[in-house]
Design an enzyme around this catalytic site. Sequence first.
Site, mmCIF file in Angstrom:
data_model
loop_
_atom_site.group_PDB
_atom_site.id
_atom_site.type_symbol
_atom_site.label_atom_id
_atom_site.label_comp_id
_atom_site.label_asym_id
_atom_site.label_seq_id
_atom_site.Cartn_x
_atom_site.Cartn_y
_atom_site.Cartn_z
ATOM 1 N N GLY A 8 16.561 38.309 13.577
ATOM 2 C CA GLY A 8 17.885 38.950 13.687
ATOM 3 C C GLY A 8 18.954 37.908 13.976
ATOM 4 C CG HIS A 26 26.053 49.878 25.385
ATOM 5 N ND1 HIS A 26 25.489 50.781 26.253
ATOM 6 C CD2 HIS A 26 25.472 48.686 25.659
ATOM 7 C CE1 HIS A 26 24.594 50.156 27.012
ATOM 8 N NE2 HIS A 26 24.571 48.884 26.680
ATOM 9 C CG HIS A 27 28.607 47.301 21.044
ATOM 10 N ND1 HIS A 27 28.016 47.556 19.835
ATOM 11 C CD2 HIS A 27 27.614 46.855 21.858
ATOM 12 C CE1 HIS A 27 26.730 47.262 19.900
ATOM 13 N NE2 HIS A 27 26.459 46.827 21.132
ATOM 14 C CE LYS A 49 22.491 50.634 23.307
ATOM 15 N NZ LYS A 49 21.465 49.741 22.733
#
Length: 255
Positions: free
Chosen positions: A9, A148-149, A152
């Site tokens: 990743g 979270h952003h 996600k």
Amino acid sequence: MTVRVGVTGATGRMGREVIAAVDDHADCEVVFAVNREPNGETVDGVEIESADVFDSLLAEREPTAVIDFTGPESAVEYATACAETDVAFVTGTTGFDDAHLEALEEASEEVAVLHAPNFARGVQALLNVVGEAVRNLPGYDVELVETHHNSKRDAPSGTANRLLTEIEANGEFTERTHGREGEQPREAGEIGVHALRAGDITGEHEVLLAGNHEEVRLTHRAEDRGVFAAGAVDAAAWIAGQKAGWYDFADVIAE
Ligand SMILES: NC(=O)C1=CN([C@@H]2O[C@H](COP(=O)(O)OP(=O)(O)OC[C@H]3O[C@@H](n4cnc5c(N)ncnc54)[C@H](OP(=O)(O)O)[C@@H]3O)[C@@H](O)[C@H]2O)C=CC1
Ligand SMILES: O=C(O)C1=N[C@H](C(=O)O)C[C@H](O)C1
């Protein structure tokens, strides 16, 4: 001994941070970094190769450990390949279901596998204190909020799930209530769970314990993904030389 690290990743939010953190670690070096669609990119001077050649990279570059921040399916595939080539596997990927976890545990019969939903040292401290807070405040309402952003994928976060396990192990709770809508009065014994997704927020977890006229809030806020990456690289350095088995970030911190 230099720890030879393979990164999966590699062009993702975490993969990039891991490459930088390996570079910062005195005893580690990146021996390969892969991504699904590498498109000739380099990250911190490291050439990103195709995930299609992951198996041959394991054989040719002989990493000590692979660090994985991808998705559940791919993490399992990478772990299985590592198990076949005797390479330790460190994964921070979240969103695993029971079948994924079973496959990872199978890999851990062959090699050392370390899974942590959060590699921030502060979150380990939070996990240590949350059970104690719950034990000290029986009957208090518990609510968990994670933020979270907006990219996600999984909810609740892996960290939230781990916190819930700690909370449930230390008190009398009947169910998890994921969000509330309409007429839904709070039942005694439920744990409210709330996942917020907004902007580019790195990651926040708050456990609220409230009684009448008082509240305790235990909060961890990550300000930079570098804290997760540094923890994962510490885990890779630690796992070198460990025997086959299932490990947690708490094992790394304990030493
Ligand atoms: N344990 C911890 O401390 C932390 C855990 N995480 C977790 O790490 C994971 C990754 O997060 P993040 O970096 O933000 O995500 P990103 O989407 O930014 O990166 C994921 C990377 O993995 C690649 N990938 C996804 N699926 C596959 C697949 N099937 N095969 C090969 N490569 C794949 C993506 O490639 P492509 O570009 O092709 O999509 C991308 O490069 C999540 O599960 C997240 O919850 C995140 C932060 C900290
Ligand atoms: O996806 C993220 O970003 C994060 N995921 C982890 C989780 O699911 O708990 C850890 C961290 O909060 C960031």
